[in-house]
Design an enzyme around this catalytic site. Structure first.
Site, PDB file in Angstrom:
ATOM      1  N   ASP A 150      -6.251   7.962   6.125  1.00  0.00           N
ATOM      2  CA  ASP A 150      -5.239   8.892   6.395  1.00  0.00           C
ATOM      3  C   ASP A 150      -4.393   9.448   5.470  1.00  0.00           C
ATOM      4  O   ASP A 150      -3.658  10.367   5.581  1.00  0.00           O
ATOM      5  CB  ASP A 150      -4.964   8.828   7.978  1.00  0.00           C
ATOM      6  N   SER A 151      -4.309   8.548   4.385  1.00  0.00           N
ATOM      7  CA  SER A 151      -3.470   8.816   3.253  1.00  0.00           C
ATOM      8  C   SER A 151      -3.817  10.200   2.442  1.00  0.00           C
ATOM      9  O   SER A 151      -3.163  10.750   2.036  1.00  0.00           O
ATOM     10  CB  SER A 151      -3.686   7.640   2.161  1.00  0.00           C
TER      11      SER A 151
ATOM     12  N   GLU B  92      -1.323  -4.534   4.188  1.00  0.00           N
ATOM     13  CA  GLU B  92      -0.527  -3.952   3.376  1.00  0.00           C
ATOM     14  C   GLU B  92       0.859  -4.018   3.293  1.00  0.00           C
ATOM     15  O   GLU B  92       1.462  -4.541   4.272  1.00  0.00           O
ATOM     16  CB  GLU B  92      -0.659  -2.323   3.920  1.00  0.00           C
TER      17      GLU B  92
ATOM     18  N   GLU C 252      -4.204   1.184  12.479  1.00  0.00           N
ATOM     19  CA  GLU C 252      -3.036   0.395  12.237  1.00  0.00           C
ATOM     20  C   GLU C 252      -2.527   0.078  13.648  1.00  0.00           C
ATOM     21  O   GLU C 252      -2.409   0.793  14.712  1.00  0.00           O
ATOM     22  CB  GLU C 252      -2.164   1.589  11.514  1.00  0.00           C
TER      23      GLU C 252
ATOM     24  N   LYS D 137     -11.012   2.271  10.868  1.00  0.00           N
ATOM     25  CA  LYS D 137      -9.759   1.327  10.726  1.00  0.00           C
ATOM     26  C   LYS D 137      -8.624   1.837  11.797  1.00  0.00           C
ATOM     27  O   LYS D 137      -8.692   3.104  11.747  1.00  0.00           O
ATOM     28  CB  LYS D 137      -9.444   1.272   9.354  1.00  0.00           C
TER      29      LYS D 137
ATOM     30  N   ASP E  72     -10.582   5.989   8.637  1.00  0.00           N
ATOM     31  CA  ASP E  72      -9.091   5.639   9.290  1.00  0.00           C
ATOM     32  C   ASP E  72      -9.162   6.683  10.470  1.00  0.00           C
ATOM     33  O   ASP E  72      -9.086   7.699  10.603  1.00  0.00           O
ATOM     34  CB  ASP E  72      -8.056   6.152   8.346  1.00  0.00           C
TER      35      ASP E  72
HETATM   36  O1  KIV Z   1      -5.014   5.689   4.416  1.00  0.00           O
HETATM   37  C1  KIV Z   1      -4.994   4.764   3.323  1.00  0.00           C
HETATM   38  O2  KIV Z   1      -5.504   5.068   2.296  1.00  0.00           O
HETATM   39  C2  KIV Z   1      -4.911   3.398   3.776  1.00  0.00           C
HETATM   40  C3  KIV Z   1      -4.865   2.211   2.729  1.00  0.00           C
HETATM   41  C4  KIV Z   1      -5.189   0.903   3.132  1.00  0.00           C
HETATM   42  C5  KIV Z   1      -5.583   2.377   1.375  1.00  0.00           C
HETATM   43  O3  KIV Z   1      -4.852   3.026   4.958  1.00  0.00           O
END
Ligand code: KIV
Length: 273
Positions: A49-50, A187, A120, A118, A88
């Protein structure tokens, strides 16, 4: 009808088996041209999501939606064959309830054909990890510096610098392992803590500002290629200046168009030779 390809995609169980055997090499990709170039070199591609910040120039990752992430992931899956593709889940797409998390993760997986997701979050999110894994969704947990929590963390700050914070992050990682996560992204955490978590867990850790001893590493591709347009974070390293190459090529193109050197009749249709 079955489809046969020579290259077989690396699966989540294969990635798990890398622990203690070989490093997991991972980068982010959000679109087809970059994903195509990365595929042969990587074990895992993260559709991060970056992209909110890197691809859309937003100030943080909070406003990207699950649908946008699914579309990015679909492009990445379509043009790769080898790397395991993980998408993400963005802010607000999984925190509300177990059902909401499953619905959005299943949508992202079904839309894109990716291999897993993924999320968070600390130990409080471990029940969500369990719920998803028990329903067939591989989960990569992400603890430590969690960009989606920028407002509660008070900025993008390295984590685990006090004993209390280090204990909490270790506990977060252990909770996700027990809930069935296939790996944990660490991270922006103190190096010793990342090493300690890597030793403690039976599942792979993937560092980004973690430790050289993590089981794998992930970075934002634009950071390593000189495409971020900004100072790169301490934990990244620029391996090429692709930005300078692009600028040079675009400058040449602009010069040729202005001077009339491009296009020539060779670039036109219906020209009799
Ligand atoms: O969104 C992202 O790019 C990430 C990092 C771990 C690279 O979550």
């Amino acid at each position: 009808m079955s489809v046969h390809t020579d290259v077989k995609r690396i699966s989540v169980p294969q990635l798990m088996a890398y622990k203690g055997q070989k490093k997991i090499v991972s980068l982010t990709a959000y679109n087809a041209p970059i994903a195509r170039l990365l595929d042969e070199h990587l074990d895992m591609i993260l559709v991060g999501d970056s992209t909110a910040m890197v691809g859309y120039a937003l100030p943080n990752t909070l406003t990207i939606t699950a649908e946008q992430m699914a579309f990015h992931a679909a492009a990445v899956v379509r043009c790769t064959q080898r790397a395991c593709v993980i998408v993400d889940m963005p802010f607000g797409s999984y925190q509300e309830s177990l059902e909401q998390a499953f619905r959005n993760c299943a949508m992202a997986m079904a839309t894109s054909g990716c291999d897993g997701i993924k999320m968070e979050g600390g130990a409080a999110l471990a029940p969500t990890t369990r719920f998803l894994v028990e329903r067939g969704i591989p989960v990569l947990a992400h603890v430590g510096l969690m960009p989606q929590y920028v407002n509660t963390m008070g900025g993008f700050k390295a984590q685990g610098m006090t004993q209390e914070s280090a204990d909490r992050i270790l506990n977060d990682a252990l909770a996700h392992e027990q809930a069935g996560a296939f790996g944990v992204v660490l991270e922006g955490v103190a190096e010793g803590l990342a090493r300690h978590i890597t030793e403690k867990l039976s599942i792979p850790t993937i560092g980004i500002g973690g430790s050289p001893d993590c089981d794998g590493q992930v970075l934002v591709t634009e950071d390593i290629l000189g495409l971020s347009g900004a100072r790169i974070p301490k934990f990244a390293k620029q391996f090429a200046d692709v930005g300078a190459l692009i600028s040079q090529a675009v400058g040449q193109y602009a010069g040729d168009v202005r001077s009339g050197a491009f296009p020539t009749l060779d670039n036109c249709f219906g020209v009799k030779k």
